[in-house]
Design an enzyme around this catalytic site. Structure first.
Site, mmCIF file in Angstrom:
data_model
loop_
_atom_site.group_PDB
_atom_site.id
_atom_site.type_symbol
_atom_site.label_atom_id
_atom_site.label_comp_id
_atom_site.label_asym_id
_atom_site.label_seq_id
_atom_site.Cartn_x
_atom_site.Cartn_y
_atom_site.Cartn_z
ATOM 1 N N CYS A 282 0.726 -1.211 -0.129
ATOM 2 C CA CYS A 282 0.107 0.122 -0.187
ATOM 3 C C CYS A 282 0.889 1.308 0.051
ATOM 4 O O CYS A 282 0.499 2.068 -0.736
ATOM 5 C CB CYS A 282 -1.082 -0.041 1.264
ATOM 6 S SG CYS A 282 0.037 0.089 2.735
ATOM 7 N N HIS A 332 -2.792 0.872 6.891
ATOM 8 C CA HIS A 332 -3.215 1.092 5.416
ATOM 9 C C HIS A 332 -3.448 2.534 4.883
ATOM 10 O O HIS A 332 -3.744 3.373 5.641
ATOM 11 C CB HIS A 332 -4.264 0.386 5.385
ATOM 12 C CG HIS A 332 -4.696 0.049 3.947
ATOM 13 N ND1 HIS A 332 -3.845 -0.392 2.887
ATOM 14 C CD2 HIS A 332 -5.816 0.189 3.270
ATOM 15 C CE1 HIS A 332 -4.478 -0.662 1.852
ATOM 16 N NE2 HIS A 332 -5.580 -0.104 1.847
ATOM 17 N N GLU A 344 -5.842 1.750 -4.254
ATOM 18 C CA GLU A 344 -5.171 1.189 -3.345
ATOM 19 C C GLU A 344 -4.381 -0.363 -3.838
ATOM 20 O O GLU A 344 -4.860 -0.811 -4.573
ATOM 21 C CB GLU A 344 -6.132 0.635 -1.964
ATOM 22 C CG GLU A 344 -7.261 -0.274 -2.215
ATOM 23 C CD GLU A 344 -7.998 -0.818 -1.190
ATOM 24 O OE1 GLU A 344 -7.689 -0.589 0.026
ATOM 25 O OE2 GLU A 344 -8.936 -1.314 -1.425
#
Length: 369
Positions: A282, A332, A344
């Site tokens: 990520c 994240h 993402e």
């Protein structure tokens, strides 16, 4: 400054003022019970005009000649806003915290020191004695109510990295968590105008902690696109034309990685190649996308949450958004693409993909362009 805040509070709670405002409370009851819907998005606030009107009220002018968009009773509301700002300054709360407090009071009470509310809610912030905010008498003291709000805000982990709406909701736990956003532009203008009236305070205590410019009162959540196949671009989406050119470059680069598989610890330097460790996780997706735009980000999510500056207001294309964990230590990160969409690299076994913002529990947001 504590003496200043206390003195202001004492004046505002005088019997004459309470009696004078009582006539207006019943008439405004319907407005105070507003739900989460935003019927009047205050985006085009003229800060200099607000400052001029604020000065007139604080100098004792009649409300007949004062007009502030969003304030129906400025002679009552502006003094309460002054109390909130003065209390924040006395507690060394940064400017952003003062804006959060003002936006919260605008939504909860329309900046009125109410004797009623939902269940046992009272005062500027609609605090409830049954929930430990204090006695009814204490809550109706504007200085006390402001202090209690600020103390609760400062106890929220990572509040300075949250949007105004997120921080307000963390304190208030409202049934309408998105309603605070509509008041941010006016709260920003009021804070600036009021703080400038105090000696030695041009815009309030502390340093500037966020970009409070707003392009709207809310952000689309992506639900208009329906289900989005993994690795695909939703039909009809294009990078918004008004996006910062660097953000456009970063979003475009990230979109070229769609469908490549996630790799924890991967560098994202050759996501389509045979080396798994050159694929994206990520944070490396964010880092390499912005590297293409000539902007250097740090490598991991926990440090990227300190890159750039916190977002206060609606998201803009290119903003980094964070979820999982906490606002101070998220686990994240994704990139907002505009139109309520986020790109993402989600997790092991999943490809780089586009998801709707509604599927994100956003803890923090950062603007790096």
């Amino acid at each position: 400054m504590k003496a200043l805040a206390a003195g202001i509070g004492a004046v505002f709670l005088s019997p004459l003022l309470i009696a004078g405002t009582g006539m207006t409370l019943a008439a405004s009851a319907e407005a105070v019970q507003t739900t989460g819907s935003v019927s009047n998005c205050l985006t085009d606030i003229d800060a200099s005009k607000v400052a001029d009107q604020v000065t007139k009220i604080l100098d004792g002018a009649s409300g007949k000649d004062v007009r502030v968009e969003g304030l129906d009773l400025p002679t009552e509301q502006i003094p309460h806003a002054q109390t909130i700002v003065a209390t924040g300054i006395s507690l060394d709360v940064p400017k952003k915290g003062q804006i959060i407090a003002l936006a919260t009071a605008m939504q909860e009470s329309r900046l009125r020191n109410l004797t009623y509310g939902d269940r046992d809610s009272l005062g500027l912030f609609q605090q409830r004695p049954s929930q430990g905010w204090g006695t009814a008498q204490q809550i109706r003291d504007p200085v006390y109510a402001s202090e209690r709000f600020y103390k609760a805000l400062l106890a929220v982990d990572g509040w300075q990295q949250m949007t105004v709406t997120q921080a307000a909701q963390a304190v208030q736990k409202s049934g309408f968590p998105d309603a605070y956003a509509q008041w941010e532009p006016l709260a920003t203008a009021l804070q600036k105008a009021i703080a400038a009236t105090f000696p030695g305070n041009s815009d309030g205590a502390g340093n500037e902690t966020g970009d409070t410019a707003s392009s709207g009162c809310s952000t689309q959540d992506g639900s208009q696109y329906g289900p989005i196949p993994e690795g695909a671009v939703p039909k009809g989406y294009s990078i918004p034309k008004d996006a910062d050119p660097r953000a456009r470059t970063a979003i475009d680069w990230a979109m070229h990685q769609l469908g490549t598989m996630y790799q924890w610890g991967g560098t994202c330097t050759a996501a389509h190649g045979p080396d798994p460790m050159a694929r994206c996780d990520c944070s490396s997706l964010m880092q390499q996308a912005y590297d293409e735009a000539g902007i250097r980000l740090t490598r991991v999510t926990q440090t990227q949450v300190r890159d750039g500056k916190p977002v206060s207001g609606p998201l803009r294309p290119g903003d980094l958004i964070f979820s999982r964990g906490s606002a101070a230590a998220p686990e994240h990160v994704g990139m907002y693409m505009g139109e309520g969409l986020v790109i993402e690299a989600p997790r092991t076994g999943k490809p780089v993909r586009i998801t709707p913002l509604k599927d994100w529990d956003v803890l923090a947001a950062r603007r790096v362009v």
